[in-house]
Structures are given as structure tokens and as C-alpha cells.
Scaffold this motif. Structure first.
Motif, PDB file in Angstrom:
ATOM      1  N   ARG A 159       0.837  -1.196   0.000  1.00  0.00           N
ATOM      2  CA  ARG A 159       0.000   0.000   0.000  1.00  0.00           C
ATOM      3  C   ARG A 159       0.875   1.250   0.000  1.00  0.00           C
ATOM      4  O   ARG A 159       2.054   1.187   0.367  1.00  0.00           O
ATOM      5  N   PRO A 160       0.327   2.393  -0.400  1.00  0.00           N
ATOM      6  CA  PRO A 160       1.131   3.616  -0.461  1.00  0.00           C
ATOM      7  C   PRO A 160       1.583   4.049   0.936  1.00  0.00           C
ATOM      8  O   PRO A 160       0.762   4.080   1.860  1.00  0.00           O
ATOM      9  N   PRO A 161       2.856   4.378   1.113  1.00  0.00           N
ATOM     10  CA  PRO A 161       3.330   4.856   2.413  1.00  0.00           C
ATOM     11  C   PRO A 161       2.820   6.264   2.705  1.00  0.00           C
ATOM     12  O   PRO A 161       3.016   7.182   1.905  1.00  0.00           O
ATOM     13  N   ALA A 162       2.154   6.443   3.843  1.00  0.00           N
ATOM     14  CA  ALA A 162       1.500   7.715   4.176  1.00  0.00           C
ATOM     15  C   ALA A 162       2.497   8.861   4.317  1.00  0.00           C
ATOM     16  O   ALA A 162       2.139  10.021   4.104  1.00  0.00           O
ATOM     17  N   GLU A 163       3.740   8.542   4.647  1.00  0.00           N
ATOM     18  CA  GLU A 163       4.723   9.617   4.820  1.00  0.00           C
ATOM     19  C   GLU A 163       5.320  10.073   3.493  1.00  0.00           C
ATOM     20  O   GLU A 163       6.012  11.092   3.438  1.00  0.00           O
ATOM     21  N   LEU A 164       5.029   9.337   2.390  1.00  0.00           N
ATOM     22  CA  LEU A 164       5.636   9.660   1.095  1.00  0.00           C
ATOM     23  C   LEU A 164       4.619  10.015   0.010  1.00  0.00           C
ATOM     24  O   LEU A 164       4.987  10.569  -1.025  1.00  0.00           O
ATOM     25  N   ILE A 165       3.361   9.673   0.210  1.00  0.00           N
ATOM     26  CA  ILE A 165       2.317   9.957  -0.789  1.00  0.00           C
ATOM     27  C   ILE A 165       1.201  10.748  -0.113  1.00  0.00           C
ATOM     28  O   ILE A 165       0.806  10.446   1.018  1.00  0.00           O
ATOM     29  N   GLU A 166       0.700  11.775  -0.798  1.00  0.00           N
ATOM     30  CA  GLU A 166      -0.245  12.713  -0.199  1.00  0.00           C
ATOM     31  C   GLU A 166      -1.609  12.062   0.060  1.00  0.00           C
ATOM     32  O   GLU A 166      -2.014  11.143  -0.659  1.00  0.00           O
ATOM     33  N   PRO A 167      -2.351  12.548   1.087  1.00  0.00           N
ATOM     34  CA  PRO A 167      -3.549  11.842   1.567  1.00  0.00           C
ATOM     35  C   PRO A 167      -4.620  11.589   0.516  1.00  0.00           C
ATOM     36  O   PRO A 167      -5.162  10.479   0.437  1.00  0.00           O
ATOM     37  N   ILE A 168      -4.949  12.587  -0.303  1.00  0.00           N
ATOM     38  CA  ILE A 168      -6.009  12.376  -1.295  1.00  0.00           C
ATOM     39  C   ILE A 168      -5.565  11.343  -2.334  1.00  0.00           C
ATOM     40  O   ILE A 168      -6.377  10.528  -2.799  1.00  0.00           O
ATOM     41  N   ASN A 169      -4.290  11.334  -2.698  1.00  0.00           N
ATOM     42  CA  ASN A 169      -3.821  10.341  -3.664  1.00  0.00           C
ATOM     43  C   ASN A 169      -3.920   8.929  -3.108  1.00  0.00           C
ATOM     44  O   ASN A 169      -4.201   7.979  -3.844  1.00  0.00           O
ATOM     45  N   ILE A 170      -3.721   8.779  -1.804  1.00  0.00           N
ATOM     46  CA  ILE A 170      -3.919   7.463  -1.176  1.00  0.00           C
ATOM     47  C   ILE A 170      -5.398   7.089  -1.217  1.00  0.00           C
ATOM     48  O   ILE A 170      -5.762   5.945  -1.526  1.00  0.00           O
ATOM     49  N   ARG A 171      -6.267   8.078  -0.958  1.00  0.00           N
ATOM     50  CA  ARG A 171      -7.714   7.782  -0.986  1.00  0.00           C
ATOM     51  C   ARG A 171      -8.194   7.462  -2.404  1.00  0.00           C
ATOM     52  O   ARG A 171      -9.092   6.636  -2.585  1.00  0.00           O
ATOM     53  N   ILE A 172      -7.609   8.122  -3.402  1.00  0.00           N
ATOM     54  CA  ILE A 172      -7.948   7.779  -4.790  1.00  0.00           C
ATOM     55  C   ILE A 172      -7.555   6.330  -5.075  1.00  0.00           C
ATOM     56  O   ILE A 172      -8.316   5.570  -5.681  1.00  0.00           O
TER      57      ILE A 172
END
Length: 491
Positions: free
Chosen positions: A336-349
Motif C-alpha cells: 500500500r502507499p506509504p503515508a509519509e511519502l504519498i499525499e492523503p487524497i492520492n492514497i484515498r484515490i
């Protein structure tokens, strides 16, 4: 270091004029590159628009395979840090996750640009993966509008818009998946053409059948530069899924003639969305100007279900982008996308789209088809439709609701909020039709504002013809001849 030109001389030249000076032996490509690099050094500390200057091609423009006989003859050109790859150069896409990413081959369009004689000498800023409306993550960079640094350039072609507006380069690379060429052009006083689908290749890694909505292009300050860029760089890579459009005569020749009397539709009522009264007044002012040029203008709108169209566009973004992230995660061996390296909305997308069914994509494709057919039918009766570039004025820096750093827990609500602002540009991507932002208008606070024109598929030349007619009527004075406060000629 002594520069070849004064800043006033430099800012007065477009790319076509600079190329001619090189051909005449008045200047060299290296001198042009040195001047552009000095312009970056002068303005970038304030604007944060350039990520990197390629010092080796500033010193030796031919180093990466530039064709000095091409029409642009070594004109300096900056690449948005997203889209076409450059062999051996970093491409970090505005993301902490992509730090150190170094592609191993030139994209097809990169080769076309070099063949055209453009000196690809640096990288401009973009929001993470080009998803949102502003290059504005303090952990990466915050790109500011040269007209007023309290405001955003918008995006996603953020750095490109600032560097062209600030007079640093006459032309720079941009991409557009829903308005990312046109919106920052509109808010920075540049010319921004989104070509038709089937003009610029996104090969070899993607095709128009996989990308659907994204297209390449540039920002410029003169219509002839944009026309020359399309002429020199268009065409499909080997193995394209779809045929690519050709044109009976080069756009650089076509734009020298005025178009005939055009049937121009006018609208700001776009599905559920409406522009502010101030921006509607600017649209009406542009309409009167076009009537003065002899064109027929009246209010009209395609008979499409725009609400469904925006829903389909949202599905397209979510499903496309989730698979891009999946590919990056697989390459990195992550689940899964690392929260410290990828922005929150992009993780939700990614979360919303990673398991999206083909049935959902099929429904989306059906709406793409019905919307494109409705716009096609509309353009049987109308040559052009004119709208504002956005429904709302330029946001201030720090307006997080449109950013992928937003803490909005509902990704569909985040997209709905985006469409209320960026109402008029996304559907031309869905339909694959050409659209252009022209710096004809102004906001109450003095920032530029673009007037947005769309035409039928492959009628890019007509948009450029109309733009050139307007440019001649204005005596070349886009933005009323004003320049931004942050500019190479200032100070």
C-alpha cells in the motif's frame, strides 16, 4: 558572466524570433541557454517553479541529441516533471515517493522535441503525479504566481506557467488531463492549447486508448510559437492504437489567414456549475470583442448530460490513477502507499480505485461515448464554444480544499469540489476535442484570466486561427500589455 541580450530584449522575443537569430548567426544556442539559466536564477528563489537546471546542456546544447537544424534551432525549453521521460534525467513527479526516479529512455515526444531543435534544459514543478490544482506541498515545494506571489499558479503545469509568464523562457512543456495546460495558462497570462486526442503521442509506455484523457502541449506567449510547436512535434509513435490526425497545411501558415465568420456559442452554465458574476462579465466582454471581429455570438450549450459526464470523468481519474499507483507499488515491493511519502487524497484515490470493476469502467466508457457524440452534434451547428477558464477566481496559496494534501475523508466529495471550480475544462479531455485558453481577461485583483474556446475534434487549426486573429486585433498585447511583478525585466 555577460549575457548576450538585455532582459528587455530577451523578454521581447518569442521562440520563433530567437530561433531566427540563431539561424542568422546573431546568437548561439549556448548563449540562449545561458540567458534562460540566468533568468531562472533571477526569478526562481521567489517563484519555486524550476526543480532542476541541466547544467551540462546549458554548456553544450547538442549534448543530448538536439537537432540544430530543427525549426527551433536550440531555443531553451523546460520540461514539466511529469509525462515524457528523458533518458538518464530525474523525473520525480512532484512526489517524495518518486525521489531519485531516473528513466532509462526518451519518450517518443521527447525525441520529437529534440528533433524540432528544442533544448530541454530543466524540469518545472508539478503537484504530486499532476493530480491536483496547485504545486503546493511545503515538504516538496510551493510554486507561486508571478503576478502576485500570495496566489497559486494553479496546475498541474505549475512551474511551466510561472516561467513563461515571468519571461524566463518563451515556451515550456505542459500536460493536460482535465485542464492542466489551460487553467495555469489562464491564471498566469499565457497561451495554452490542449490539442485533440491523436495529435501528440504519449508512447511508448501509454497510448490514447489507455490514457483516454491526458494530452501533451506547451505554454507560450505568441500564437505562432504554439502553432510551430504543434507542427514540429505532432505525430504518432510506431504501434499507436489509433490513427493520428494530419493537417492539409502547417498551422504556422494557416494562422496567417483570418478565419471566416464563425458561429460562436457562449456559456458559463455548465451542468450544475456557474461562474461568478465578475467572471461572466469578462466572458461577455470577450464575446463583444469577437462580435467586433465579425463573428456571430450567442448563448448555447451542447445537449449532453453534463452531470453524468463529470461522474464518468471522476471514475476515469480514480481508476486510471489507482492503477498507476499499483504499478509503482509493485515496482517498489509494497502493498500500500506509504503515508509519509504519498499525499492523503492520492492514497484515498488509490483506495477507491484499486478494485474498481470492469463493469464500472464499461459504464464510464458508455458516458464518454454519449457525451462525445453530443458535443460532436453540437459542433455540426457551431464552430466554437466559449466559456470562462474556471468558474471561480485564482485561489490564494494555502487554500487546501483543492490540494491532494487535503484532509477531506471523502474522495468523491473532493472531486465534486474540484468540478465546482474547474468546471469548463475537463469535458474537452473526455471528448478528445481541442481547447485553448487565451489571456484576454482580467480578475478584479489584477491577476490575468483566460477565455476558454473549444472546437470539434481535429479542428485545432481553427482555434489557432481565431487566436491569431485576436492577437493581431490586440496588436500583440495580450494581458493589455502588462507584465507580472516577478519578471526577468524587473529589478
Amino acid at each position: 558572466m555577460t549575457l548576450a541580450m538585455s532582459w528587455d530584449e530577451w523578454a521581447a522575443q518569442d521562440a520563433t524570433a530567437l530561433a531566427e537569430k540563431v539561424r542568422q548567426g546573431e546568437l548561439t544556442a549556448a548563449e540562449l541557454a545561458q540567458q534562460a539559466a540566468a533568468g531562472i536564477a533571477k526569478t526562481n528563489p521567489t517563484l519555486s517553479a524550476v526543480v532542476e537546471v541541466f547544467e551540462d546542456v546549458v554548456a553544450d546544447p547538442l549534448k543530448d541529441g538536439l537537432n540544430p537544424q530543427g525549426p527551433f534551432a536550440g531555443v531553451p525549453f523546460l520540461m514539466k516533471d511529469l509525462g515524457p521521460t528523458l533518458k538518464g534525467r530525474l523525473q520525480e513527479q512532484g512526489s517524495l515517493f518518486m525521489r531519485g526516479n531516473r528513466p532509462t529512455e526518451d519518450a517518443w515526444l521527447t525525441k520529437q522535441m529534440r528533433k524540432a531543435g528544442l533544448n530541454l534544459m530543466g524540469r518545472t514543478t508539478t503537484p504530486e503525479f499532476g493530480v491536483c490544482s496547485s504545486a503546493e506541498n511545503p515538504a516538496v515545494y510551493v510554486t507561486r504566481n508571478p503576478w502576485n506571489t500570495d496566489f497559486t499558479t494553479c496546475g498541474s503545469s505549475a512551474g511551466t506557467s510561472a516561467m513563461v509568464a515571468a519571461g524566463v523562457v518563451p515556451m515550456s512543456h505542459a500536460t493536460d488531463g482535465g485542464g492542466s495546460i489551460r487553467i495555469p495558462a489562464g491564471f498566469n497570462g499565457n497561451i495554452g492549447l490542449k490539442p485533440s486526442r491523436g495529435v501528440f503521442s504519449i508512447g511508448p509506455n501509454l497510448s490514447d486508448i489507455t490514457g483516454y484523457v491526458s494530452i501533451q502541449g506547451c505554454h507560450s506567449r505568441t500564437v505562432r510559437d504554439t502553432a510551430a510547436f504543434v507542427d514540429a512535434c505532432r505525430g504518432g509513435a510506431p504501434g499507436e492504437f489509433m490513427p493520428f490526425w494530419t493537417t492539409p497545411e502547417p498551422y504556422t501558415q494557416l494562422i496567417q489567414k483570418d478565419p471566416g465568420r464563425l458561429r460562436i456559442a457562449l456559456s458559463h452554465e455548465w451542468g450544475d456549475y456557474r461562474a461568478t458574476p465578475e467572471l461572466v462579465a469578462e466572458l461577455e466582454k470577450a464575446a463583444r470583442f469577437l462580435e467586433g471581429l465579425g463573428h456571430h455570438v450567442e448563448w448555447a450549450l451542447p445537449q449532453a448530460d453534463l452531470r453524468e459526464a463529470f461522474r464518468a470523468q471522476t471514475t476515469c481519474y480514480i481508476s486510471n490513477f489507482a492503477q498507476v499507483i499499483n504499478g509503482l507499488l509493485a515496482k517498489a515491493g509494497l502493498e500500500r502507499p506509504p503515508a509519509e511519502l504519498i499525499e492523503p487524497i492520492n492514497i484515498r484515490i488509490w483506495e477507491a480505485g484499486k478494485d474498481l470493476s470492469y463493469a464500472e469502467r464499461y459504464k464510464m466508457q458508455a458516458v464518454f461515448n454519449s457525451t462525445a457524440r453530443a458535443f460532436g452534434a453540437f459542433f455540426e451547428d457551431w464552430d466554437i464554444i466559449l466559456t470562462p477558464i474556471t468558474a471561480l477566481p485564482t485561489p490564494r496559496i494555502g487554500t487546501t480544499e483543492y490540494l491532494t494534501t487535503s484532509d477531506n475523508p471523502d474522495v468523491l466529495d473532493w472531486f465534486d469540489n474540484l468540478w465546482k471550480f474547474f468546471s469548463y475544462t475537463p469535458l474537452s479531455n473526455l471528448c478528445g476535442i481541442p481547447a485553448i485558453s487565451l489571456p484576454m481577461a482580467q480578475q478584479a485583483n489584477g491577476l490575468p484570466f483566460g477565455i476558454h474556446a473549444q472546437a470539434r475534434q481535429a479542428n485545432d487549426g481553427l482555434l489557432l486561427q481565431l487566436a491569431a486573429q485576436i492577437e493581431r486585433a490586440l496588436g500583440g498585447r495580450w494581458n493589455d500589455g502588462r507584465r507580472p511583478g516577478v519578471h526577468v525585466t524587473a529589478g
